[in-house]
Design a protein around this motif. Structure first.
Motif, PDB file in Angstrom:
ATOM      1  N   ALA A  77      -2.887  14.109  -0.303  1.00 23.37           N
ATOM      2  CA  ALA A  77      -2.674  12.845   0.401  1.00 23.37           C
ATOM      3  C   ALA A  77      -2.580  13.065   1.904  1.00 23.37           C
ATOM      4  N   SER A  78      -3.532  13.792   2.455  1.00 21.10           N
ATOM      5  CA  SER A  78      -3.561  14.008   3.903  1.00 21.10           C
ATOM      6  C   SER A  78      -4.198  12.789   4.560  1.00 21.10           C
ATOM      7  N   LEU A  79      -3.427  12.092   5.394  1.00 21.30           N
ATOM      8  CA  LEU A  79      -3.896  10.871   6.031  1.00 21.30           C
ATOM      9  C   LEU A  79      -4.059  11.092   7.531  1.00 21.30           C
ATOM     10  N   SER A  80      -5.075  10.457   8.117  1.00 22.98           N
ATOM     11  CA  SER A  80      -5.281  10.564   9.554  1.00 22.98           C
ATOM     12  C   SER A  80      -4.171   9.826  10.285  1.00 22.98           C
ATOM     13  N   ILE A  90      -6.091  -1.337   5.635  1.00 20.96           N
ATOM     14  CA  ILE A  90      -5.153  -2.000   6.547  1.00 20.96           C
ATOM     15  C   ILE A  90      -5.141  -3.509   6.292  1.00 20.96           C
ATOM     16  N   ASN A  91      -6.337  -4.078   6.042  1.00 20.89           N
ATOM     17  CA  ASN A  91      -6.399  -5.507   5.719  1.00 20.89           C
ATOM     18  C   ASN A  91      -5.678  -5.813   4.415  1.00 20.89           C
ATOM     19  N   LEU A  92      -5.799  -4.903   3.432  1.00 17.12           N
ATOM     20  CA  LEU A  92      -5.062  -5.080   2.177  1.00 17.12           C
ATOM     21  C   LEU A  92      -3.565  -5.146   2.448  1.00 17.12           C
ATOM     22  N   LYS A  93      -3.101  -4.257   3.280  1.00 15.21           N
ATOM     23  CA  LYS A  93      -1.665  -4.209   3.567  1.00 15.21           C
ATOM     24  C   LYS A  93      -1.206  -5.494   4.261  1.00 15.21           C
ATOM     25  N   LEU A  94      -2.028  -5.987   5.188  1.00 15.59           N
ATOM     26  CA  LEU A  94      -1.638  -7.187   5.931  1.00 15.59           C
ATOM     27  C   LEU A  94      -1.761  -8.451   5.081  1.00 15.59           C
ATOM     28  N   ASP A  95      -2.823  -8.561   4.284  1.00 19.30           N
ATOM     29  CA  ASP A  95      -3.082  -9.776   3.529  1.00 19.30           C
ATOM     30  C   ASP A  95      -2.287  -9.872   2.239  1.00 19.30           C
ATOM     31  N   ASN A  96      -1.936  -8.710   1.647  1.00 19.68           N
ATOM     32  CA  ASN A  96      -1.274  -8.724   0.333  1.00 19.68           C
ATOM     33  C   ASN A  96       0.242  -8.655   0.415  1.00 19.68           C
ATOM     34  N   ARG A  97       0.795  -8.660   1.617  1.00 22.46           N
ATOM     35  CA  ARG A  97       2.262  -8.649   1.739  1.00 22.46           C
ATOM     36  C   ARG A  97       2.822  -9.920   1.111  1.00 22.46           C
ATOM     37  N   ASN A  98       3.867  -9.747   0.298  1.00 22.17           N
ATOM     38  CA  ASN A  98       4.517 -10.869  -0.415  1.00 22.17           C
ATOM     39  C   ASN A  98       3.571 -11.553  -1.400  1.00 22.17           C
ATOM     40  N   SER A  99       2.563 -10.833  -1.894  1.00 22.48           N
ATOM     41  CA  SER A  99       1.599 -11.429  -2.829  1.00 22.48           C
ATOM     42  C   SER A  99       1.757 -10.895  -4.236  1.00 22.48           C
ATOM     43  N   ASN A 100       2.799 -10.079  -4.500  1.00 24.50           N
ATOM     44  CA  ASN A 100       3.005  -9.463  -5.811  1.00 24.50           C
ATOM     45  C   ASN A 100       1.837  -8.560  -6.203  1.00 24.50           C
ATOM     46  N   ARG A 101       1.186  -7.999  -5.216  1.00 23.00           N
ATOM     47  CA  ARG A 101       0.098  -7.059  -5.472  1.00 23.00           C
ATOM     48  C   ARG A 101       0.340  -5.795  -4.656  1.00 23.00           C
ATOM     49  N   THR A 102       0.214  -4.651  -5.337  1.00 25.39           N
ATOM     50  CA  THR A 102       0.409  -3.357  -4.675  1.00 25.39           C
ATOM     51  C   THR A 102      -0.740  -2.430  -5.052  1.00 25.39           C
ATOM     52  N   ALA A 103      -1.303  -1.770  -4.049  1.00 22.59           N
ATOM     53  CA  ALA A 103      -2.331  -0.759  -4.287  1.00 22.59           C
ATOM     54  C   ALA A 103      -1.708   0.616  -4.091  1.00 22.59           C
ATOM     55  N   ILE A 104      -1.887   1.487  -5.084  1.00 22.11           N
ATOM     56  CA  ILE A 104      -1.367   2.854  -5.019  1.00 22.11           C
ATOM     57  C   ILE A 104      -2.549   3.812  -4.905  1.00 22.11           C
ATOM     58  N   LEU A 105      -2.604   4.568  -3.811  1.00 22.33           N
ATOM     59  CA  LEU A 105      -3.628   5.595  -3.629  1.00 22.33           C
ATOM     60  C   LEU A 105      -3.136   6.869  -4.296  1.00 22.33           C
ATOM     61  N   LEU A 125       0.847  -1.190   0.000  1.00 20.38           N
ATOM     62  CA  LEU A 125       0.000   0.000   0.000  1.00 20.38           C
ATOM     63  C   LEU A 125       0.882   1.239   0.000  1.00 20.38           C
ATOM     64  N   ILE A 126       0.701   2.109  -1.011  1.00 22.06           N
ATOM     65  CA  ILE A 126       1.517   3.310  -1.189  1.00 22.06           C
ATOM     66  C   ILE A 126       0.585   4.463  -1.544  1.00 22.06           C
ATOM     67  N   ALA A 127       0.888   5.658  -1.070  1.00 25.15           N
ATOM     68  CA  ALA A 127       0.120   6.854  -1.423  1.00 25.15           C
ATOM     69  C   ALA A 127       0.991   7.794  -2.252  1.00 25.15           C
ATOM     70  N   ILE A 128       0.408   8.357  -3.310  1.00 26.14           N
ATOM     71  CA  ILE A 128       1.098   9.340  -4.147  1.00 26.14           C
ATOM     72  C   ILE A 128       0.240  10.600  -4.200  1.00 26.14           C
ATOM     73  N   GLU A 129       0.851  11.718  -3.805  1.00 24.39           N
ATOM     74  CA  GLU A 129       0.184  13.016  -3.937  1.00 24.39           C
ATOM     75  C   GLU A 129       0.662  13.666  -5.221  1.00 24.39           C
ATOM     76  N   SER A 130      -0.259  13.842  -6.166  1.00 19.89           N
ATOM     77  CA  SER A 130       0.088  14.380  -7.484  1.00 19.89           C
ATOM     78  C   SER A 130      -1.005  15.329  -7.935  1.00 19.89           C
ATOM     79  N   PRO A 131      -0.650  16.506  -8.487  1.00 16.17           N
ATOM     80  CA  PRO A 131      -1.669  17.460  -8.937  1.00 16.17           C
ATOM     81  C   PRO A 131      -2.456  16.914 -10.122  1.00 16.17           C
ATOM     82  N   LEU A 132      -3.680  17.363 -10.257  1.00 14.91           N
ATOM     83  CA  LEU A 132      -4.556  16.848 -11.299  1.00 14.91           C
ATOM     84  C   LEU A 132      -3.983  17.051 -12.697  1.00 14.91           C
ATOM     85  N   GLN A 133      -3.341  18.207 -12.917  1.00 17.28           N
ATOM     86  CA  GLN A 133      -2.862  18.501 -14.260  1.00 17.28           C
ATOM     87  C   GLN A 133      -1.725  17.572 -14.700  1.00 17.28           C
TER      88      GLN A 133
END
Length: 558
Positions: A171-174, A151-166, A38-46
């Motif tokens: 990218a303001s996170l709580s 959080i479940n994605l991060k725990l279950d997909n570790r070492n699964s060759n799957r990555t989710a990019i937000l 699980l990775i977050a990328i803050e990028s402007p719309l343009q």
């Protein structure tokens, strides 16, 4: 399978590589190598289309599948790059659910957790649910469900060759999720990156020096904005110098609309008085030289100008811009309060912009008004600013102005925050004489090369304008000029070539003064309070009056 083509025109494949945000892409795939699901990328719309193409191209080179899901259509697409085209192929295995409750809009999170597909999934539109808590209970429950699913994605997909990019512009996170999600921010391009980009789109007859000048004018914009600005400028000009000027105008307008700031080039202005402050500005200019850097010398962390309204604090900041020969960004600090929960995000982006532009003055106008409520938002914004002032490496000169220094938090005015604090006071006789001459010269030719009044006339005027500030002197001169004009001409104004000179008499100035009640007299107690408190904190910005109009130089015996 539905296929969508997005066409990008670049001159050749080598140019495409130049336009890729290489550092950003490297950071993303370095995190993927470290098994971050699980990775977050803050990028402007343009910059979104350019970034998607860069990620998809890198995935193809690494033989990794790449997918895109957006909240707007709740569809899953596989991304591919074919020459100049970004191709979106709909993945039919993912079928959106009927939206009976808000969580159904995010069925993609369940799908990615359970699917056997591997690769990278880019998720657009989730960040608004990942920020700080809200008072809306329905929104809160949905946000908590999304955070739990991630959080479940991060725990279950570790070492699964799957990555989710937000992916999103903010990218303001709580606090409860930020530790789980490494965040990467797409920075504004450097001068070198802009120069590389310009080499591929500008005419080949432009020299390296001309391209560098255009790149300097473009600093502070993303490549998509620069491309639009170049197209707008080249529609009416082809010469490099004209293009640079038009691109600067485009950037000024863009920064005003995006950041709610004024971006001003060094002005050509005159300053009446404030000589001690002017001498300090000369020192700041020397500190910008390579020689000063060789001795590890730096600009002050901040400069604070305190004093009553109208005494010339804003004018002094512009004079500093002129003296140093660098542009100035003008920001009303109190305006950040209007952004509410977005205030910190806005400030973060603004400080990133200032750092990238580098040699610039950041002028915080009416700095004290941002702290009138003394609430948590004010303290958080002040903390962000102080941290940036302490850690920044750029050659940015921060100047802030305040009328009421007691409104500022103590941590802002202690030693080591604002290195130089100047008291900008009511102008003395000699300074008022200089200010009058500057404004009178705008209308009356007699004051441009010589003095239009006798010493006795000046003494009468200066005595009548005691406790008037620079802004009030300007208003007096302008009103006198208008009254003089109205006395000289009727409605039948002769042609321009036959106009006689406008000569402003002492009586017109005294009449304009009599029709004005200066703030320092009207609000004497409040203004004296400001002056006294400024005395305790600030250094004098003016020396003792040594002019012939000084009170000490008056011959009381006639």
């Amino acid at each position: 399978m539905e296929t969508i083509f997005y066409n990008f025109y670049y001159q050749d494949d080598q140019q495409i590589k130049k336009l890729m945000n290489t550092a950003l892409i490297e950071q993303v795939f370095d995190l993927i190598k470290l098994n971050n699901p699980l990775i977050a990328i803050e990028s402007p719309l343009q910059e979104r289309a350019r970034l998607l193409k860069s990620i998809a191209r890198e995935c193809q080179q690494k033989h990794v599948l790449c997918y895109l899901w957006t909240l707007s259509d709740d569809q899953l697409h596989q991304l591919e790059v074919n020459g100049q085209d970004l191709i979106l192929q709909q993945v039919l295995e993912y079928q959106p659910m009927t939206k009976n409750k808000r969580e159904d809009y995010f069925e993609i999170l369940r799908f990615w957790k359970a699917t056997e597909k591997e690769g990278i999934l880019i998720l657009e539109g989730i960040f608004p649910w990942l920020g700080d808590s809200t008072t809306d209970p329905d929104f809160f429950l949905t946000a908590e469900w999304i955070k739990s699913a991630l959080i479940n994605l991060k725990l279950d997909n570790r070492n699964s060759n799957r990555t989710a990019i937000l992916l999103g512009p903010n990218a303001s996170l709580s606090s409860e999720i930020t530790a789980f999600v490494p965040t990467i921010t797409q920075e504004l391009p450097t001068v070198e990156e802009i120069s590389n980009y310009l080499q591929g789109i500008l005419p080949k007859n432009y020299s390296e020096k001309e391209i560098h000048e255009i790149a300097l004018a473009a600093v502070g914009m993303y490549l998509a904005d620069i491309e639009y600005g170049i197209n707008w400028a080249t529609a009416s000009c082809t010469k490099a110098q004209e293009l640079t000027k038009k691109l600067s105008l485009y950037k000024t307008d863009l920064l005003r609309r995006v950041y709610n700031i004024e971006f001003l080039q060094p002005p050509a202005i005159e300053v009446g008085g404030l000589d001690l402050m002017q001498e300090s500005f000369k020192t700041y200019k020397r500190l910008l030289t390579p020689l000063a850097k060789a001795y590890n010398l730096r600009l002050p962390k901040g400069i604070l100008l305190i004093g009553p309204p109208g005494t010339g604090k804003s004018h002094s900041a512009k004079a500093c811009s002129q003296r140093l020969g660098i542009p100035m960004i003008v920001l009303e600090w109190g305006s950040f309060r209007s952004y509410g929960n977005m205030a910190e995000y806005k400030l973060k982006n603004l400080l990133a912009l200032v750092d990238r532009i580098n040699r610039v003055i950041l002028y915080l106008d009416d700095f004290d008004k941002g702290f009138t409520l003394n609430d948590d938002l004010s303290r958080r914004l002040a903390g962000m600013l102080l941290t940036w002032m302490q850690e920044r490496k750029s050659d940015v000169l921060i100047i802030a102005s305040a009328n009421n220094i007691e409104w500022l938090p103590p941590e802002l005015t202690r030693s080591g925050r604002f290195d130089d604090i100047f008291k900008v006071d009511l102008p003395n006789n000699g300074e008022r004489h200089s200010i009058f001459k500057i404004h009178l010269a705008r209308f009356d030719y007699r004051f441009r090369d010589r003095d239009g009044f006798s010493d006795e006339e000046w003494r009468r005027l200066l005595k009548a304008t005691h406790r008037c500030v620079g802004a009030e002197i300007q208003a007096i001169v302008e009103r006198a000029a208008i009254s003089t004009f109205c006395l000289m001409f009727t409605d039948d104004v002769p042609p321009v070539g036959e106009l006689p000179p406008l000569e402003i008499r002492l009586e017109a100035l005294l009449s304009a003064r009599n029709n004005m009640n200066p703030l320092a007299i009207r609000e004497a107690e409040r203004i004296e309070g400001m002056r006294n408190k400024a005395d305790l904190q600030g250094l004098p910005s003016s020396p003792l009056d040594s002019s012939i109009y000084s009170v000490g130089n008056v011959n009381i015996f006639g």
